[in-house]
Write an enzyme that holds these catalytic residues in place. Structure first.
Site, PDB file in Angstrom:
ATOM      1  N   GLU A  12       0.818  -1.222   0.000  1.00  0.00           N
ATOM      2  CA  GLU A  12       0.000   0.000   0.000  1.00  0.00           C
ATOM      3  C   GLU A  12       0.850   1.268   0.000  1.00  0.00           C
ATOM      4  O   GLU A  12       0.476   2.275   0.597  1.00  0.00           O
ATOM      5  CB  GLU A  12      -0.965   0.013   1.200  1.00  0.00           C
ATOM      6  CG  GLU A  12      -1.973  -1.125   1.155  1.00  0.00           C
ATOM      7  CD  GLU A  12      -3.110  -0.992   2.177  1.00  0.00           C
ATOM      8  OE1 GLU A  12      -2.996  -0.130   3.072  1.00  0.00           O
ATOM      9  OE2 GLU A  12      -4.085  -1.731   2.058  1.00  0.00           O
TER      10      GLU A  12
ATOM     11  N   GLU B 181      -6.613  -7.623  -1.059  1.00  0.00           N
ATOM     12  CA  GLU B 181      -7.306  -7.499   0.229  1.00  0.00           C
ATOM     13  C   GLU B 181      -8.772  -7.182   0.020  1.00  0.00           C
ATOM     14  O   GLU B 181      -9.129  -6.056  -0.315  1.00  0.00           O
ATOM     15  CB  GLU B 181      -6.668  -6.394   1.101  1.00  0.00           C
ATOM     16  CG  GLU B 181      -5.275  -6.753   1.562  1.00  0.00           C
ATOM     17  CD  GLU B 181      -4.695  -5.761   2.565  1.00  0.00           C
ATOM     18  OE1 GLU B 181      -5.455  -4.908   3.086  1.00  0.00           O
ATOM     19  OE2 GLU B 181      -3.481  -5.841   2.807  1.00  0.00           O
TER      20      GLU B 181
END
Ligand code: NAG
Ligand code: NAG
Ligand code: NAG
Ligand code: NAG
Ligand code: NAG
Ligand code: NAG
Length: 882
Positions: free
Chosen positions: A189, A258
């Site tokens: 991320e 995710e």
């Protein structure tokens, strides 16, 4: 029938092939992994993959096999985990791959069960894990700046990532060596942070990508939330919904690293729940619109044992509302509904991988179909076709026409048609059982909010006596030191303890006292900024406590005339795990610290002489261990003793019988940490969630966000703390508690967690169960799928059987789980049919049809079967546990 017949035979062959290849391979022949725009290509074949996120250190090695087995049974093809740098290299150059950090063992277990592995090395992982996975010693490397184009950081990161990849290679865990690892991840991320680092951030991304590729691991790499992932590295999506996500190159497949199927919570917070129907909708939409690999974050969340939980203020449980709960039990109906969804997607896989892209058909203003259709070169009737029909209307059901047939679609739902004709699954129609933890009303789009229920059996197996010993307030050992000025918390503790004592001496003159009396004022400690908890003591007495995340402290205090000891105890409750410039975040105090209100003006404590002491005496002496606990001067605690702060308690207890997971109820305590037989259970804190913000029911329809379906309002965020079975012996387990604020240890109890009651409710208009797609009669064309009744499947936890049917009604039953009642229509055979099929078994199927109940109890009425069953441990049959 001829054409359908062949389609079903093909489906069966494919299904069996996949089942066979997955269930019987206890190892892999070496295989290569590549990819194209559509999917990962595993051993030459495109695959649609379901992945289950399980973080190995959030469970014990003894729990791993069962978690992996439940993931496989639930339809997963892949297990995913981060690696945890601060767990693997607690001291620079000293590695730990033992116990809960035995990465190799975990990957091997996954491979042995025939599942693939997605290893997200990071090394930054966020994960609500202490410091995002970074070792705290990393801060001490001169000139270091994390996650940017910084030589000291890059060199440490490369050393760790190389260490991990070398380990995988040595242990032959990579696919081309016959291991299960098909995919690796570098960074995590970073796209969210990149702009904070300017050009150096961009350069860092390129460096990280090249460094990873340079390790020649031989499997593809991903970067999540990284739209500029360079070259062959696949950029992947992390979100609640990822349908429509497009990677940055037409040659890369669409991967969802995710899928947030729940959310985490903090001390004093409510519990978030993501509705099962919405989660299924998100997954189905992803595969509908061209997705190829989806990972549940989390499939099993588990527990932040010890001091591994991140911050600010994340709790010890990492349940995450995942399909497997914190204790390793199936969380129903989420687990079962996702299992059905995975089976439906599996039936479509041959079409999904055959077509290069779906055909899009608009079916209505908010209704659409995506058709995966490939014509055989031999005959048009051997075409392969699977379709997804979506109704993205958040409010209304819709009836659509697709290929000449009519389909009714509930709001916010997807129907899956593996043969482009029959519905195998609809995301909003939950046929899966509910366990006692959940109360469901299947007839309304709104689901009652789930409630956590522990076994009612309180095992009062504690030794009669509790012992206690006080923790000294302030400096307690020769290991203290004095420094002119205020030091940064982590610079001193190195995170070896949550606690840092600071002591200084304050002189108060007669004039000061007179000045305060005259002005009816008192001095005040002012700190510009503080995290996470501060306790102020004057001459050994608690004068005030403050908690917060970089909050200003304004704490009035009182001093007697003369010299006083002023003690500030700063505490961490999990280090920051998210954000740019983590190395600069630190802990404790920032800015100026002063004492105001003195006659001669403010006293600048930032420049005062402070004596420092890291940690607690009991902590450093390890009085929580079996070996060392006798070193403390324990005295017997009287049951009527007043609650006392900064106190250690110990007692012995017997483990509850059976194999069910065990929890400690610490609801009577304040804040502290707990150990069982020397194993650190985690931090506890009895903070209560806000009274409001929890809806009565949760409407699954519409986009989910973490605040949408909260529960637990007005209750302590966490009272039960998981004690893994493998940390217990049958009797005489040592429980040691460090309590900061005062509690009553006599009310601590040990409970076991069981799924005691199962409920299910399915209407005869529900689609037939997926397993009937594999029924030979269907394949042979004797029976059409549409002629077959749906069924209810009940399944107790392993080692448990259905002991009784508490309610069964085929007709028009009313109410919901634990509150069913007969309606106007009721088949008199209901109880006997269901009992015959289920009692004494671990799992059972009951067909929801007139034939199943030997006749139609009421014509022209749509009938429903509702069942409530009780599960008991099969070793204690006949002995009621409740
Ligand atoms: C994998 O790819 C490499 C390089 O192209 C090749 O040498 C090897 O034989 C392949 N292995 C398998 C099992 O296909
Ligand atoms: C398959 O064949 C049919 C009939 O020939 C044709 O109408 C259709 O467009 C073809 N579909 C695809 C995806 O090629
Ligand atoms: C394909 O199936 C249809 C109806 O199912 C039939 O009418 C047609 O003759 C079949 N065509 C071939 C080439 O088998
Ligand atoms: C603090 O450290 C000094 C120097 O090592 C030592 O003399 C003193 O006794 C220590 N204080 C306590 C309370 O142990
Ligand atoms: C922590 O210590 C390092 C030296 O080891 C120093 O450079 C840094 O400024 C200190 N951090 C703070 C916030 O005081
Ligand atoms: C049980 O169901 C009835 C209606 O069937 C309802 O009136 C009652 O409130 C329900 N009780 C509980 C505890 O949910």
């Amino acid at each position: 029938m001829g054409s359908e017949r062949r389609t079903f035979l093909e489906l069966l062959a494919l299904y069996l092939f996949i089942q066979f290849s997955v269930t019987t391979a206890n190892y892999f022949e070496p295989f290569n992994v590549t990819y194209d725009h559509r999917a990962l290509i595993i051993d030459g074949k495109r695959r649609m993959l379901i992945s289950a996120g399980i973080h190995y250190p959030r469970a014990t090695p003894q729990m791993w096999p069962d978690l992996i087995a439940k993931a496989k049974e639930g339809g997963a093809d892949v297990v995913d985990s981060y690696t945890f740098w601060n767990g693997h290299e607690p001291v620079r150059g000293q590695y730990n791959f033992e116990g809960r950090f035995d990465l190799v063992k975990f990957v091997r277990l996954v491979g042995d069960s025939g599942l693939y592995f997605l290893l997200r090395i990071g090394p930054y992982v966020c994960a609500e894990w202490n410091f995002g996975g970074f070792p705290v010693w990393l801060r001490d490397i001169p000139g270091i700046e994390f996650r940017t184009d910084n030589e000291p950081f890059k060199s440490e990161m490369q050393r760790y990532v190389t260490k991990i990849v070398d380990l995988l290679r040595e242990e032959k865990l990579l696919s081309w060596q016959g291991g299960p690892i098909i995919l690796l991840q570098i960074e995590n991320e970073y796209g969210n942070m990149e702009s904070s680092y300017g050009q150096r951030g961009k350069d860092y991304v390129k460096w990280a990508a090249n460094m990873a590729l340079g390790l020649r691991a031989g499997v593809p790499w991903v970067m999540c939330k990284q739209t500029d992932a360079p070259g062959e590295i696949i950029d992947t999506c992390n979100d609640y919904y990822c349908d429509g996500y497009k990677p940055n190159s037409p040659n890369k497949p669409t991967i969802w690293t995710e899928n947030w199927d729940g959310w985490y919570t903090s001390w004093g917070g409510r519990w978030p729940h993501r509705p099962t129907e919405d989660l299924a909708f998100a997954v189905a939409r992803f595969f509908q619109r061209g997705g190829s690999l989806m990972n549940y974050y989390m499939y099993f969340g588990g527990t932040n044992f010890g001091r591994t939980s991140g911050g600010p203020f994340y709790i010890t449980s990492y349940d995450y509302d995942a399909p497997i709960d914190e204790y390793g039990l199936r969380s129903e109906p989420k687990w079962g509904h996702m299992k059905d969804l995975h089976a439906a997607i599996r039936l479509c896989e041959h079409a999904l991988v055959a077509a290069d892209s779906p055909q899009y058909i608009k079916l209505g203003p908010q209704q659409e179909a995506h058709v995966y259709w490939v014509n055989s070169s031999l005959s048009e009737n051997q075409s392969t076709c699977s379709a997804f029909l979506a109704n993205i209307d958040e409010h209304k059901a819709a009836t659509v026409n697709f290929r000449g047939s009519s389909y009714s679609l509930p709001p916010w739902s997807v129907s899956i048609l593996p043969d482009c004709r029959n519905t195998a699954f609809n995301t909003a129609k939950v046929g899966a059982q509910t366990s006692v933890k959940l109360i469901e009303n299947a007839l309304s789009p709104k689901r009652s909010m789930p409630e956590l229920v522990m076994s009612k059996t309180e095992v009062s197996s504690f030794s009669e006596s509790w012992m206690s010993v006080n923790e000294p307030i302030g400096i307690w050992s020769a290991n203290n030191f004095t420094f002119q000025g205020m030091l940064e918390h982590l610079n001193v503790t190195k995170d070896e303890s949550d606690y840092l004592w600071h002591m200084t001496r304050i002189y108060v003159s007669d004039e000061d006292i007179a000045f305060w009396e005259e002005n009816q004022a008192s001095p005040t400690i002012i700190i510009d900024s503080m995290r996470d908890v501060l306790r102020v003591f004057i001459n050994g007495k608690l004068a005030g406590s403050v908690d917060g995340h970089w909050v200003k402290v304004v704490q009035p205090v009182q001093f007697p005339q003369g010299y006083s000891d002023l003690i500030l105890l700063s505490q961490t409750v999990g280090l920051q795990n998210y954000g740019a410039f983590l190395e600069k975040d630190g802990a404790g105090f920032k800015g100026q610290i002063k004492l105001t209100g003195f006659k001669n003006g403010d006293i600048d404590l930032s420049k005062a002489s402070w004596t420092y002491q890291v940690g607690l005496k009991g902590e450093v002496q390890k009085i929580f261990t079996i070996e060392e606990n006798e070193k403390a001067r324990w005295t017997e605690l009287k049951p009527d003793a007043a609650p006392s702060i900064f106190t250690w308690y110990k007692a012995y207890f017997d483990a509850p019988e059976g194999t069910e997971p065990v929890a400690l109820d610490l609801g009577s305590m304040g804040k502290g940490q707990a150990w069982v037989n020397g194993h650190h259970i985690g931090r506890y804190w009895n903070l209560v969630a806000p009274k409001d913000g929890c809806p009565q029911t949760c409407d699954y329809r519409g986009a989910y966000h973490s605040e949408k379906c909260m529960t637990n309002c007005g209750k302590p965020t966490q009272s039960w703390y998981h004690v893994p079975r493998s940390w217990l012996q049958a009797s005489n387990n040592l429980l040691v508690i460090f309590e900061e604020t005062g509690g009553n240890p006599f009310d601590i109890s040990v409970k076991s967690r069981v799924s005691g009651i199962l409920c299910a409710q399915v209407s005869e208009s529900h689609y037939p169960p997926l397993r009937q797609w594999l029924n030979p009669d269907v394949i042979d064309g004797k029976v059409s799928i549409k002629d077959m009744g749906p069924e209810i499947h009940l399944q107790c936890e392993d080692g448990h059987i259905i002991s009784s049917i508490e309610f069964a009604s085929y007709g028009t039953p009313r109410g919901g789980c634990q509150n069913f009642s007969q309606g106007n229509c009721h088949s008199p055979n209901s109880l006997s049919v269901v009992s015959k099929a289920c009692v004494g078994r671990n799992s059972c199927f009951v067909e929801v049809s007139n034939s199943g109940f030997q006749g139609d109890p009421c014509r022209r009425v749509v009938k429903t079967l509702a069942i409530q069953a009780r599960c008991v441990s099969s070793s204690t049959v006949g002995v009621s546990q409740f």
